[in-house]
Enzyme design. Structure first.
Site, short mmCIF file in Angstrom:
data_model
loop_
_atom_site.label_atom_id
_atom_site.label_comp_id
_atom_site.label_asym_id
_atom_site.label_seq_id
_atom_site.Cartn_x
_atom_site.Cartn_y
_atom_site.Cartn_z
N CYS A 179 0.81 -1.22 0.00
CA CYS A 179 0.00 0.00 0.00
C CYS A 179 0.84 1.27 0.00
CB CYS A 179 -0.94 0.01 1.21
SG CYS A 179 -1.77 -1.57 1.47
N HIS A 319 -3.47 7.83 6.00
CA HIS A 319 -3.62 6.53 5.34
C HIS A 319 -4.99 5.96 5.70
CE1 HIS A 319 -2.36 2.91 3.36
NE2 HIS A 319 -2.53 2.18 4.45
N GLU A 330 -1.59 4.97 13.42
CA GLU A 330 -1.34 6.21 12.69
C GLU A 330 -1.70 7.43 13.53
OE1 GLU A 330 -3.44 6.68 8.99
OE2 GLU A 330 -2.05 8.23 8.28
N LYS A 351 -10.11 7.49 1.88
CA LYS A 351 -10.53 6.10 1.69
C LYS A 351 -11.94 5.88 2.22
CE LYS A 351 -5.87 4.07 1.88
NZ LYS A 351 -5.08 5.28 2.17
N HIS A 356 -9.90 1.56 -0.56
CA HIS A 356 -8.43 1.47 -0.51
C HIS A 356 -7.91 0.97 -1.86
CE1 HIS A 356 -4.43 0.97 0.64
NE2 HIS A 356 -4.54 0.22 1.73
N PHE A 415 1.13 -3.04 4.13
CA PHE A 415 1.32 -4.34 4.75
C PHE A 415 2.80 -4.72 4.65
CE2 PHE A 415 -3.11 -6.55 4.41
CZ PHE A 415 -3.62 -5.59 5.27
#
Length: 430
Positions: A179, A319, A330, A351, A356, A415
């Site tokens: 990502c 994110h 985050e 998102k 995503h 990830f």
């Protein structure tokens, strides 16, 4: 004698997303918080625990994909890339030619699935009709023996199509860090221009994992929302009731240009790409460390790279995937990086409306940050109704906010622990 690094202007952008087939449609949908999430239509998902996704709708983007020969060698995600790259090139009003092609570079974030699922289905039908692979049948299969099908499946094929289409002769690379791919590809473009390797870079990302293979993987990881009956509210970044992300697809490209060259030709400059930072935290495959370790380093590096203090940042495009652990991590990282300024920092995760986009996410959200600076509007964090006390940030909710944005920041946290952060500055600042 200290030499100032070359500055980088964003002079063109193009998007193909679940909420729009181009830049303008996508931006308007974000301002109006129109969700791109719906029941999956690309394949029969009735046997999956998750049956919703954020698919690209319509096909008007196909008019920008170029010659049929290119399209024949392209997968679905490659077509998104070709269309959004052409929009960015047209938007910039400049393209590679015989005189400057060697000064153009191309840096792209690519997805992890390079074979379209329909081709795998066809191969299974032809080579394993009884369930077991028959190598003789495989060698005679229309898919396995098709050289174009083989070329489409190469991980560098998307990059190759772009380089061929635009006759780019300079530095080219593809990035795959899950990502974080799109963000790191745009950051690579910044470094190429700063160090003088290129004067122009076509930078972006593209991906489509909305297939039985992609969806199955994320279902097994319990990473995706199961809110099949409420698709529009399934993506709820930072909400206390969040239960996973919504899988999306699309592409985003930016034309990056050496600042003085852009000014000299009178280009419209959306924003300056001012800094980038990267880290690899390697805590767990699917989670960042609860303390924010990893994202903290990427954000601090990006600010240092831009020569900007935390209190100068007005907007953070988070994110914010809507997974329980990563949103919390985050938020913790943002508190460490911004300290007491956190209460004044506008935050949203787009998102929440477009899902995503995996390898494309960082590039698409880079374009959104540039548009936020250009238009003086901050899109909302949709579906935030029950605030998680562990994610206490200054979220923009209910409606887009009119706000002069001097500096914007975009996080992309992948990830495996890859973390990318980009910093953007208004064109009038220095």
């Amino acid at each position: 004698m200290v030499t100032q690094p070359r500055r980088v202007a964003i002079t063109g952008m193009g998007l193909v997303t679940p909420v729009g087939n181009n830049l303008g449609e996508t931006w308007q949908s974000l301002l109006e918080a129109r969700s791109g999430v719906a029941p999956i239509s690309l394949f029969d998902a009735s046997g999956f625990s998750v049956r919703i996704a954020a698919e690209v709708k319509g096909d008007t983007y196909l008019s920008n994909t170029g010659h049929k020969r290119l399209s024949k060698a392209a997968t679905r995600s490659h077509l998104f890339a070709l269309a959004s790259a052409e929009e960015a090139i047209q938007d910039a009003g400049i393209r590679p030619d015989a005189a400057n092609g060697h000064r153009w570079g191309c840096s792209v974030g690519t997805g992890m699935v390079s074979v379209d699922f329909p081709e795998l289905e066809a191969l299974q039908r032809e080579a394993a009709p009884a369930g077991e692979l028959d190598t003789d049948l495989m060698l005679s299969s229309s898919i396995a023996s098709d050289p174009i099908a083989f070329c489409r499946s190469q991980s560098a094929q998307g990059l190759s199509l772009l380089v061929e289409r635009y006759a780019i002769k300079g530095y080219t690379t593809s990035v795959h860090t899950a990502c974080a791919s799109g963000g790191q590809a745009v950051g690579t473009g910044l470094k190429l221009i700063r160090r003088g390797d290129c004067d122009y870079v076509l930078a972006g990302g593209f991906d489509s994992m909305i297939s039985p293979l992609g969806l199955a993987g994320f279902c097994l990881l319990n990473a995706v929302s199961t809110d099949n009956h409420n698709p529009h509210t399934a993506s709820r970044p930072f909400d206390a009731s969040r239960n996973g992300f919504v899988l999306g697809e699309g592409a985003g490209f930016l034309v990056l240009e050496e600042w003085e060259a852009a000014v000299k030709r009178g280009a419209r400059i959306y924003a300056e790409l001012a800094g980038e930072g990267n880290s690899l935290s390697s805590y767990r495959i699917t989670d960042s460390h609860p303390s924010g370790d990893g994202p903290i380093q990427a954000m601090q590096q990006a600010l240092q790279s831009a020569g900007i203090f935390p209190e100068q940042v007005d907007y953070l495009n988070a994110h914010g995937t809507s997974t329980p652990m990563n949103d919390r991590s985050e938020a913790a990282a943002a508190h460490v990086v911004f300290g007491s300024h956190i209460k004044d920092l506008s935050v949203s995760s787009t998102k929440s409306t477009m899902g995503h986009l995996i390898a494309a996410a960082g590039a698409v959200e880079a374009a959104i940050c540039a548009l936020t600076i250009h238009h003086g509007k901050v899109p909302i964090n949709a579906n935030l109704t029950q605030r998680d006390p562990d994610c206490n940030l200054n979220f923009i909710c209910d409606k887009a906010k009119d706000q002069a944005v001097r500096v914007a920041m975009s996080n992309s946290l992948g990830f495996g622990g890859s973390n990318s952060c980009l910093v953007f500055r208004e064109p009038g600042a220095s």
